[in-house]
Enzyme design. Structure first.
Site, mmCIF file in Angstrom:
data_model
loop_
_atom_site.group_PDB
_atom_site.id
_atom_site.type_symbol
_atom_site.label_atom_id
_atom_site.label_comp_id
_atom_site.label_asym_id
_atom_site.label_seq_id
_atom_site.Cartn_x
_atom_site.Cartn_y
_atom_site.Cartn_z
ATOM 1 N N ASP A 138 0.780 -1.239 0.000
ATOM 2 C CA ASP A 138 0.000 0.000 0.000
ATOM 3 C C ASP A 138 0.814 1.293 0.000
ATOM 4 O O ASP A 138 0.240 2.371 0.111
ATOM 5 C CB ASP A 138 -1.019 0.003 1.142
ATOM 6 C CG ASP A 138 -0.409 0.301 2.497
ATOM 7 O OD1 ASP A 138 0.821 0.383 2.606
ATOM 8 O OD2 ASP A 138 -1.179 0.452 3.459
ATOM 9 N N CYS A 198 -20.891 0.796 11.880
ATOM 10 C CA CYS A 198 -19.589 1.433 11.661
ATOM 11 C C CYS A 198 -19.726 2.944 11.533
ATOM 12 O O CYS A 198 -18.837 3.691 11.958
ATOM 13 C CB CYS A 198 -18.903 0.841 10.434
ATOM 14 S SG CYS A 198 -19.825 1.038 8.890
#
Length: 378
Positions: A138, A198
């Site tokens: 990443d 969430c």
């Protein structure tokens, strides 16, 4: 060499090898992103929701199109490494004298582990099938989560993170681009339904809408990417989270399928699971580097880390932590001094007011002086 193998045989062999080198999930995706994904990225950048992460704008063309990143790419192998915790990541929030470090940073830097496995698998593929490959983790401009969804590893939940039906929220991702067409796996469907846990749990309301993130309000961004003083209105909402935030990941119902990581280097270090704020506030540069050797936390440097610690101390309500603040009011780093002033104003407003005029006479940094001028209303 490729002519001697059909696509199904190649995929099966790569899948077996990926599991053998230590990955926990693998899928195959086209080397392309949908128009919706590219549009979503463009909107995110246009609205400034990337905050200080200017590299996202600079590399937007490559991030939005894998074939701009590497024109020869035809297929992408998406790979996952399970880092599931063995303890409730949110338990630390009930210990105001301790610092909360995100699960992904409580152990050895995952970049090293993922990259090592990617290179081993990539070399095997290149040697076996005589094709060009490129390996990405990443730190490269790759939109990992959309590719992972396209390859069937999971789906991007309403918090924009990847959710796996097999491993819950805890997957590190990496990719191998191939100069070879392989049939993709079926993409994973969205299984969030009406759930919004969430979104509702986010301490700083960093989600303007489902499937949208404003990084400028995200504690993970503020504590690891943001270089300057943390916005005053967000500081009280951060609690004792000093590096990253696991709230939106932890409350996902799909974590009922999560598994504790089988990888020893990804097991949380005891000294990073619930460290004392008082001890962390005393870290100088050498001690910081020693404590976080091999950890992703090391990348932000001592000054930004101690800034985070002081915000947590200011939120702690623990008067016994005042001694840790006192020692940092004259710190050499302006970002540390400013955070120490704010922590003092929270724990001892009278002392803060009494010191202000004298401190302003000697303070030469504008941002630090602004902390002395600010009200104690926060």
């Amino acid at each position: 060499m490729i002519a001697d193998h059909d696509a199904a045989t190649i995929k099966s062999a790569i899948r077996q090898k990926a599991l053998a080198v230590g990955f926990d999930a693998i899928g195959f995706a086209p080397a392309a992103l949908s128009a919706d994904t590219r549009a979503h990225l463009a909107d995110f950048l246009r609205l400034g929701r990337h905050g200080d992460m200017g590299w996202m704008v600079e590399k937007a063309d490559r991030r939005g199109d894998p074939q701009t990143l590497w024109p020869d790419a035809r297929s992408v192998i998406v790979l996952g490494l399970n880092y599931g915790p063995d303890l409730d990541p949110l338990a630390i929030l009930d210990q105001p004298d301790r610092g909360g470090i995100s699960v992904y940073a409580r152990h050895r830097d995952y970049h090293d582990m993922v990259k090592k496995r990617l290179k081993e698998l990539g070399r095997w593929i290149a040697d076996t099938y005589k094709i060009e490959i490129k390996v990405f983790v990443d730190t490269a401009p790759v939109m990992e989560k959309p590719l992972a969804q396209a390859g069937g590893l999971g789906w991007q939940g309403k918090h924009t993170n990847l959710v796996s039906r097999a491993l819950g929220s805890w997957l590190f991702l990496g990719e191998i681009f191939l100069a070879l067409d392989l049939p993709p796996d079926a993409p994973e469907a969205d299984h969030c339904g009406q759930c919004r846990r969430c979104l509702d749990v986010c301490p700083t309301n960093a989600f303007p809408a489902p499937y949208q993130l404003d990084a400028r309000r995200c504690i993970s961004y503020l504590t690891s990417e943001h270089a300057g003083p943390i916005p005053r209105e967000l500081r009280p909402l951060m609690g004792n989270r000093i590096y990253g935030c696991d709230d939106c990941l932890s409350v996902c119902p799909w974590n009922k399928f999560a598994q504790v990581t089988p990888h020893a280097p990804l097991v949380a270090r005891d000294d990073l699971t619930a460290p004392r704020l008082a001890d962390l506030a005393r870290l100088d540069d050498a001690a910081f580097r020693a404590l976080f050797s091999g950890s992703p936390v090391k990348r932000i440097g001592r000054d930004r880390f101690v800034r985070n610690v002081l915000i947590a101390i200011g939120n702690s309500g623990q008067a016994e932590l005042l001694h840790a603040v006192e020692g940092l009011l004259r710190d050499g780093a302006p970002i540390v001094r400013g955070a120490a002033i704010w922590a003092l104003s929270r724990l001892a407003p009278a002392s803060w007011a009494a010191r202000r005029d004298l401190a302003l006479l000697r303070e030469q940094d504008f941002a630090v002086a602004a902390e002395w001028h600010a009200t104690t209303s926060l």
